[in-house]
Write a protein that holds these residues in place. Structure first.
Motif, PDB file in Angstrom:
ATOM      1  N   TYR A  23       0.972  -1.177  -0.032  1.00 50.30           N
ATOM      2  CA  TYR A  23       0.237   0.113   0.077  1.00 50.30           C
ATOM      3  C   TYR A  23       0.746   1.305  -0.068  1.00 50.30           C
ATOM      4  CZ  TYR A  23      -3.461  -3.447   1.854  1.00 50.30           C
ATOM      5  OH  TYR A  23      -4.354  -4.367   1.720  1.00 50.30           O
ATOM      6  N   LEU A  24       0.617   2.090  -0.644  1.00 53.38           N
ATOM      7  CA  LEU A  24       1.162   3.451  -0.578  1.00 53.38           C
ATOM      8  C   LEU A  24       0.106   4.442  -0.266  1.00 53.38           C
ATOM      9  CD1 LEU A  24       3.484   5.370  -1.320  1.00 53.38           C
ATOM     10  CD2 LEU A  24       2.736   5.505  -3.721  1.00 53.38           C
ATOM     11  N   ILE A  25       0.245   5.127   0.743  1.00 47.19           N
ATOM     12  CA  ILE A  25      -0.687   6.485   1.465  1.00 47.19           C
ATOM     13  C   ILE A  25      -0.227   7.589   0.839  1.00 47.19           C
ATOM     14  CG2 ILE A  25      -1.711   7.008   3.308  1.00 47.19           C
ATOM     15  CD1 ILE A  25      -2.156   3.836   2.988  1.00 47.19           C
ATOM     16  N   VAL A  53       4.476   8.179  -6.517  1.00 43.67           N
ATOM     17  CA  VAL A  53       3.236   7.793  -7.227  1.00 43.67           C
ATOM     18  C   VAL A  53       3.537   7.260  -8.497  1.00 43.67           C
ATOM     19  CG1 VAL A  53       1.106   8.820  -8.056  1.00 43.67           C
ATOM     20  CG2 VAL A  53       1.870   9.265  -5.709  1.00 43.67           C
ATOM     21  N   GLU A  54       4.597   8.043  -9.298  1.00 41.78           N
ATOM     22  CA  GLU A  54       4.881   7.535 -10.623  1.00 41.78           C
ATOM     23  C   GLU A  54       5.291   6.173 -10.550  1.00 41.78           C
ATOM     24  OE1 GLU A  54       8.425   8.985 -13.349  1.00 41.78           O
ATOM     25  OE2 GLU A  54       6.893  10.509 -13.221  1.00 41.78           O
ATOM     26  N   LYS A  55       6.476   5.828  -9.630  1.00 37.35           N
ATOM     27  CA  LYS A  55       6.915   4.492  -9.477  1.00 37.35           C
ATOM     28  C   LYS A  55       5.878   3.511  -8.991  1.00 37.35           C
ATOM     29  CE  LYS A  55      10.719   1.956  -6.862  1.00 37.35           C
ATOM     30  NZ  LYS A  55      11.591   1.988  -6.107  1.00 37.35           N
ATOM     31  N   ALA A  56       5.052   3.749  -8.378  1.00 40.22           N
ATOM     32  CA  ALA A  56       3.927   2.978  -8.089  1.00 40.22           C
ATOM     33  C   ALA A  56       3.136   2.464  -9.254  1.00 40.22           C
ATOM     34  CB  ALA A  56       3.048   3.474  -6.925  1.00 40.22           C
ATOM     35  N   LEU A  68      -2.784   2.324  -4.225  1.00 36.73           N
ATOM     36  CA  LEU A  68      -2.739   3.772  -3.732  1.00 36.73           C
ATOM     37  C   LEU A  68      -3.742   4.086  -3.229  1.00 36.73           C
ATOM     38  CD1 LEU A  68      -0.673   3.234  -6.280  1.00 36.73           C
ATOM     39  CD2 LEU A  68      -1.010   5.720  -6.911  1.00 36.73           C
ATOM     40  N   ILE A  69      -3.736   4.832  -1.995  1.00 32.71           N
ATOM     41  CA  ILE A  69      -4.777   5.080  -1.049  1.00 32.71           C
ATOM     42  C   ILE A  69      -4.697   6.837  -0.865  1.00 32.71           C
ATOM     43  CG2 ILE A  69      -6.308   4.629   0.932  1.00 32.71           C
ATOM     44  CD1 ILE A  69      -5.011   1.662   0.808  1.00 32.71           C
ATOM     45  N   HIS A  70      -5.779   7.476  -0.903  1.00 30.30           N
ATOM     46  CA  HIS A  70      -5.530   8.822  -0.370  1.00 30.30           C
ATOM     47  C   HIS A  70      -5.609   8.764   1.105  1.00 30.30           C
ATOM     48  CE1 HIS A  70      -6.773  13.017   0.279  1.00 30.30           C
ATOM     49  NE2 HIS A  70      -6.333  13.166  -1.014  1.00 30.30           N
ATOM     50  N   GLU A  71      -4.840   9.872   1.712  1.00 31.24           N
ATOM     51  CA  GLU A  71      -4.859   9.814   3.205  1.00 31.24           C
ATOM     52  C   GLU A  71      -6.199   9.795   3.744  1.00 31.24           C
ATOM     53  OE1 GLU A  71      -3.670  13.213   5.518  1.00 31.24           O
ATOM     54  OE2 GLU A  71      -2.992  13.953   3.733  1.00 31.24           O
ATOM     55  N   PHE A  72      -6.936  10.663   3.233  1.00 31.08           N
ATOM     56  CA  PHE A  72      -8.303  10.814   3.931  1.00 31.08           C
ATOM     57  C   PHE A  72      -9.140   9.595   4.140  1.00 31.08           C
ATOM     58  CE2 PHE A  72      -8.538  15.744   2.900  1.00 31.08           C
ATOM     59  CZ  PHE A  72      -7.695  16.069   3.560  1.00 31.08           C
ATOM     60  N   ASP A  73      -8.981   8.808   2.872  1.00 28.85           N
ATOM     61  CA  ASP A  73      -9.573   7.443   2.972  1.00 28.85           C
ATOM     62  C   ASP A  73      -9.032   6.794   3.992  1.00 28.85           C
ATOM     63  OD1 ASP A  73     -11.479   8.016   1.123  1.00 28.85           O
ATOM     64  OD2 ASP A  73     -10.186   7.510  -0.668  1.00 28.85           O
TER      65      ASP A  73
END
Length: 300
Positions: A251-253, A271-274, A286-291
Motif C-alpha cells: 500500500y502507498l498512502i 506515485v509515478e514509481k507505484a 494507492l490510497i488517499h490519506e483521507f480514505d
C-alpha cells in the motif's frame, strides 16, 4: 541459431497472444455495444483493429472471425449482427480454452471496453453508466491496473449524479493512455480534446485494506496528523511501515496535495514509481490519506 530461437519463441507465445487478442476483441465489442448504437466510425475502428491483428486472426480457429468480418465489410451482414456474431465467437473460444486465465482475460476485456467506448471519439452518459455497472460486477479485479484507476474516476464522476463535460474529457484522457486508436482522424480528435489534461496517478476508491503482515509506504505531506503517528498506528494493526517503495510494497498512502481540481489525482516520484509497478503487474494499492484515516478511525 538466433533465427531458430526467434521462430520457437513465436510458436510458444502465439497462444498467449491469441488469448489476449480475443479478450481485447470481446471487450472492444462490449464497448461498442454500450450505447446501443453502432456507427460507421466504430465499424471503421474495428476494421483497422483486425488489420493490425490479421496475421494472428488468419490462424485456426480464429479464421472464423475473419470470415464474419470480411462478410460485414462487403455488406453481406448488418453491423449489429456482425458485432453479436463476433461476441458469440469470443465466448465460444473462451469456453473451449482450458488454459484460460480469468483475471488476465477480464483485465484485457476491460481495456477492450475502453477501446470500444473511444472508437468513435465520443463518450456518452449511457456508456459511463454501463461501464460503472460492469465495474461493479467485476470487483474481483480490485488492486489490479487499470481497474482501480478507472473505477475511481467513474465513481468520482457519478458521485453527484451529473456528468460534466470536463469529467468526460478527463475520462477520455485516461483511456487514451492504454487504448491504441487505429483511425488517425479519431486519434487526433482525442489528442486535441485532451491536450490540457494531465493524468498522473489515481487513488483507489473505497479501498479494502489488510494490515497483518502487509507493507505500507507514505508519500507527500499529510494533512491529518504526521508520519510518526501513522507509522505507530499501522504497527498496532499488524502492518509494516517502510520509508521506501519497492516491488514488495502493498500500500502507498498518498498525502493530500490540496488540489481541488480533481478529487482523486495524486502526483510525485513515489506515485509515478507505484503506477509503473502496477502496470508491470504488481498489486500496489494507492490510497488517499483521507480514505486511509477514515479507515483507521474505524479500526482503532
Amino acid at each position: 541459431m538466433k533465427n531458430i530461437d526467434q521462430e520457437l519463441l513465436k510458436i510458444y507465445t502465439v497462444k498467449s497472444q491469441t488469448d489476449k487478442a480475443i479478450s481485447s476483441l470481446k471487450g472492444f465489442l462490449l464497448g461498442i455495444k454500450l450505447d446501443d448504437e453502432i456507427n460507421i466510425q466504430e465499424i471503421k475502428e474495428l476494421q483497422k483493429w483486425i488489420i493490425a491483428y490479421r496475421e494472428l486472426m488468419n490462424r485456426n480457429p480464429l479464421n472464423e472471425f475473419m470470415i464474419i468480418i470480411e462478410d460485414a465489410i462487403s455488406n453481406k451482414i448488418p453491423p449489429k449482427e456482425t458485432i453479436d456474431d463476433l461476441y458469440w465467437l469470443c465466448q465460444k473460444y473462451e469456453n473451449g480454452n482450458y488454459y484460460f486465465n480469468a483475471v488476465t482475460s477480464d483485465l484485457q476485456i476491460l481495456q477492450g471496453i475502453c477501446h470500444g467506448i473511444l472508437a468513435d471519439g465520443i463518450i456518452t452518459d449511457k456508456e459511463i453508466y454501463d461501464l460503472q455497472k460492469w465495474l461493479d460486477e467485476n470487483e474481483h479485479l480490485n488492486t489490479y491496473y487499470p481497474y482501480d484507476e478507472i473505477r475511481s474516476l467513474v465513481l468520482s464522476i457519478l458521485s453527484d449524479n451529473k456528468i460534466e463535460e470536463e469529467e468526460r474529457v478527463v475520462l477520455m484522457a485516461f483511456f487514451k493512455q492504454f487504448v491504441q486508436i487505429q483511425d488517425n482522424e479519431i486519434r487526433q480528435k482525442i489528442e486535441n480534446e485532451t491536450i490540457d489534461v494531465n493524468i498522473s496517478g489515481l487513488c483507489t476508491s473505497e479501498p479494502e485494506v489488510v494490515f497483518e503482515g502487509k507493507t505500507f509506504c507514505i508519500t507527500g505531506v499529510l494533512q491529518r496528523g504526521n508520519r510518526e503517528n501513522l507509522h505507530r498506528d499501522i504497527i498496532k494493526l499488524g502492518g509494516i511501515p517502510t520509508d521506501s517503495l519497492t516491488k514488495k510494497t502493498d500500500y502507498l498512502i498518498v498525502g493530500d496535495n490540496g488540489n481541488p481540481a480533481w478529487a482523486f489525482s495524486c502526483y510525485g516520484r513515489k506515485v509515478e514509481k507505484a503506477i509503473n509497478l502496477r502496470k508491470e503487474g504488481h498489486s500496489i494499492m494507492l490510497i488517499h490519506e483521507f480514505d486511509f484515516s477514515d479507515l483507521m478511525d474505524d479500526l482503532l
